[in-house]
Motif scaffolding. Sequence first.
Motif, PDB file in Angstrom:
ATOM      1  N   MET A   1     -56.173 -13.969  63.439  1.00  0.00           N
ATOM      2  CA  MET A   1     -56.617 -14.948  62.450  1.00  0.00           C
ATOM      3  C   MET A   1     -57.192 -14.255  61.217  1.00  0.00           C
ATOM      4  SD  MET A   1     -58.345 -17.557  65.210  1.00  0.00           S
ATOM      5  CE  MET A   1     -59.272 -18.538  64.017  1.00  0.00           C
ATOM      6  N   ALA A   2     -57.941 -13.175  61.432  1.00  0.00           N
ATOM      7  CA  ALA A   2     -58.513 -12.438  60.302  1.00  0.00           C
ATOM      8  C   ALA A   2     -57.408 -11.834  59.440  1.00  0.00           C
ATOM      9  CB  ALA A   2     -59.443 -11.340  60.814  1.00  0.00           C
TER      10      ALA A   2
ATOM     11  N   PHE B   1     -56.479 -12.638  55.416  1.00  0.00           N
ATOM     12  CA  PHE B   1     -56.440 -11.589  54.393  1.00  0.00           C
ATOM     13  C   PHE B   1     -55.056 -11.473  53.770  1.00  0.00           C
ATOM     14  CE2 PHE B   1     -60.048  -9.633  57.002  1.00  0.00           C
ATOM     15  CZ  PHE B   1     -61.005 -10.256  56.211  1.00  0.00           C
ATOM     16  N   VAL B   2     -53.995 -11.822  54.518  1.00  0.00           N
ATOM     17  CA  VAL B   2     -52.650 -11.869  53.947  1.00  0.00           C
ATOM     18  C   VAL B   2     -52.582 -12.937  52.860  1.00  0.00           C
ATOM     19  CG1 VAL B   2     -50.259 -12.560  54.435  1.00  0.00           C
ATOM     20  CG2 VAL B   2     -51.414 -10.924  55.926  1.00  0.00           C
TER      21      VAL B   2
ATOM     22  N   SER C   1     -45.198 -14.460  46.765  1.00  0.00           N
ATOM     23  CA  SER C   1     -46.574 -14.914  46.968  1.00  0.00           C
ATOM     24  C   SER C   1     -46.616 -16.190  47.809  1.00  0.00           C
ATOM     25  CB  SER C   1     -47.236 -15.161  45.610  1.00  0.00           C
ATOM     26  OG  SER C   1     -48.538 -15.666  45.776  1.00  0.00           O
ATOM     27  N   HIS C   2     -45.740 -17.142  47.486  1.00  0.00           N
ATOM     28  CA  HIS C   2     -45.700 -18.394  48.246  1.00  0.00           C
ATOM     29  C   HIS C   2     -45.266 -18.155  49.684  1.00  0.00           C
ATOM     30  CE1 HIS C   2     -45.235 -20.881  44.287  1.00  0.00           C
ATOM     31  NE2 HIS C   2     -46.470 -20.491  44.519  1.00  0.00           N
ATOM     32  N   ASN C   3     -44.271 -17.294  49.875  1.00  0.00           N
ATOM     33  CA  ASN C   3     -43.791 -17.008  51.224  1.00  0.00           C
ATOM     34  C   ASN C   3     -44.867 -16.314  52.065  1.00  0.00           C
ATOM     35  OD1 ASN C   3     -41.273 -18.146  50.788  1.00  0.00           O
ATOM     36  ND2 ASN C   3     -40.378 -16.228  50.046  1.00  0.00           N
ATOM     37  N   LEU C   4     -45.627 -15.419  51.435  1.00  0.00           N
ATOM     38  CA  LEU C   4     -46.721 -14.771  52.151  1.00  0.00           C
ATOM     39  C   LEU C   4     -47.797 -15.785  52.538  1.00  0.00           C
ATOM     40  CD1 LEU C   4     -47.284 -11.367  50.273  1.00  0.00           C
ATOM     41  CD2 LEU C   4     -46.465 -11.711  52.626  1.00  0.00           C
ATOM     42  N   SER C   5     -48.037 -16.749  51.675  1.00  0.00           N
ATOM     43  CA  SER C   5     -49.018 -17.782  51.987  1.00  0.00           C
ATOM     44  C   SER C   5     -48.562 -18.632  53.175  1.00  0.00           C
ATOM     45  CB  SER C   5     -49.253 -18.685  50.770  1.00  0.00           C
ATOM     46  OG  SER C   5     -49.824 -17.951  49.701  1.00  0.00           O
ATOM     47  N   ILE C   6     -47.275 -18.976  53.194  1.00  0.00           N
ATOM     48  CA  ILE C   6     -46.727 -19.733  54.321  1.00  0.00           C
ATOM     49  C   ILE C   6     -46.819 -18.903  55.603  1.00  0.00           C
ATOM     50  CG2 ILE C   6     -44.616 -20.653  55.329  1.00  0.00           C
ATOM     51  CD1 ILE C   6     -45.766 -22.530  53.350  1.00  0.00           C
TER      52      ILE C   6
ATOM     53  N   PHE D   1     -63.461 -17.031  55.775  1.00  0.00           N
ATOM     54  CA  PHE D   1     -62.885 -17.379  57.072  1.00  0.00           C
ATOM     55  C   PHE D   1     -62.406 -16.124  57.809  1.00  0.00           C
ATOM     56  CE2 PHE D   1     -61.536 -21.865  55.485  1.00  0.00           C
ATOM     57  CZ  PHE D   1     -62.836 -22.312  55.658  1.00  0.00           C
ATOM     58  N   GLY D   2     -61.761 -15.218  57.070  1.00  0.00           N
ATOM     59  CA  GLY D   2     -61.301 -13.982  57.680  1.00  0.00           C
ATOM     60  C   GLY D   2     -62.452 -13.131  58.185  1.00  0.00           C
TER      61      GLY D   2
END
Length: 533
Positions: free
Chosen positions: A395-396, A400-401, A415-420, A489-490
């Motif tokens: 989860m951490a 951070f990703v 950037s969007h794909n990393l967020s997903i 949160f991380g």
Amino acid sequence: MWVATVLHQPVVPVPRLFSSHLNPNLFRKPKTLGLGFRFPPVKFKVSATKNQLETQKSDDEDLPIQEKSGDQSVDLGWLPAFPHVLTASMSNFLFGYHIGVMNGPIISIARELGFEGDPILEGLVVSIFIAGAFIGSISCGSIVDKLGCRRTLQFDTIPLILGAIVSAQAHSLDEILLGRFLVGLGIGVNTVLVPIYISEVAPTKYRGSLGALCQIGTCLGIILSLFLGIPVEDDPHWWRIMFYIASVPGFLLALGMQFAVESPRWLCRVGKIKDAEAIIRNLWGESEVDKAIEEFQSVVKNDSSDGDSRWLDLLEEPHSRVAFIGGALFVLQQFAGINGVLYFSSLTFKDVGISSGALASSFVGLTNFAGALCASYFIDRQGRKKLLIGSYLGMAVSMFVIVFAINFPLDEDLSHNLSILGTLMYIFTFAIGAGPVTGLIIPELSSNRTRGKIMGFSFSVHWVCNFLVGLFFLDLVEIFGVSPVYATFGSVSLLSAIFAYYFTVETKGRSLEEIEMSLNPNFQGKRSLSIVV
């Protein structure tokens, strides 16, 4: 309960190791730091009864059911207990359904009942569920002490069924609030009771895997409610049908528990030894009867208190330390951000062109379900502690990703794909450890007499933290931005992994009585075995 859920409003209820040896001197007297609060040392002694040391055998021995084919065997020792556990897990299915049932219909409900456009009232309709759940959780311990798990689960279907019907027939704000409160009351009892029931009925070897059915049931309930909510976009009155449907599992649960067994540990505590022996013989196997009854009676005999447990017992060792661990695990679970991440996930999916709320929720629900299935496979193989630590570390990393994707100059699509990816990885890693293990390990560490009270206290802490995170998340995002909040949160997830490493002990492969005898410094006839961890 303690699973990833799909949120619609800012204030929404979210329920939501290497070593297989116990480290019970986590509960022996450690050094005291400021304010008289005690922390466990890194090295400690494991206490075990002579009987424990002589009877710890291979988990593969004396299985109640085992089919052999050639040189390979199919282990079916879990099968006799499975129907009873599955029936109880229907409570968690209801839990998931009532979480997801408000995800889409809240707009139609607000429009029809006359409070559309009032975010405070919309949030109240959703969050009144938490108020009922808090009361249900805090009162459950006393009820189960008197009635046992089976009867309590049956009686608890009354507010669940009434709440669903009242909600379906609501024609005013007051009526929908009453219905949601009754449902929350029933859910609060169930979230405490089902893990206790499963931990006390399931054979030791399969306690973790069967316990994971709680989360699987919740995931299936969420998915079904989201699926059934699709027609609400075309039919503004469809929400009433959804609430009527919610009453059906309540009737099935009440009927099913009539044929389910009572906890043999509760039966032994109230003096019904013959009934307890019959249940153990049917569910665990003939070879387990004498050993189990001997352990049950040893624990009951060693308990110097008479009658049911009292809330003041939670202030005494070792119960106070288990209560502290239970409350702290739920505080960390909620403040690791599961509420906020799920609320914000819909916006994250919109950034990559997934504008359909139902489709986005499906991705979240299926990821959650996949994590729950993995948890059921690994929890008895890898152990609770290892799974909990790994879950929080995952989860951490996920948080951070997402922070990296937001703050660093990357290609927009990347950037969007990393967020997903970070969002789905966070939900998956939560569902594989922090969700199911938290609810399972607390009853395992608790004593037979105080298990209901400790679980009630722990889940009451859960509901309070759940409400606070849901209430303040959007304000914090508006003030500080998404990136700092997710970084927090991380950080909390990392802190949770550290806490799990130092404060939790492995319970895999040990009966609840072995755990209790090892953790209780006052248990008679103990012998000590030094182990360094």
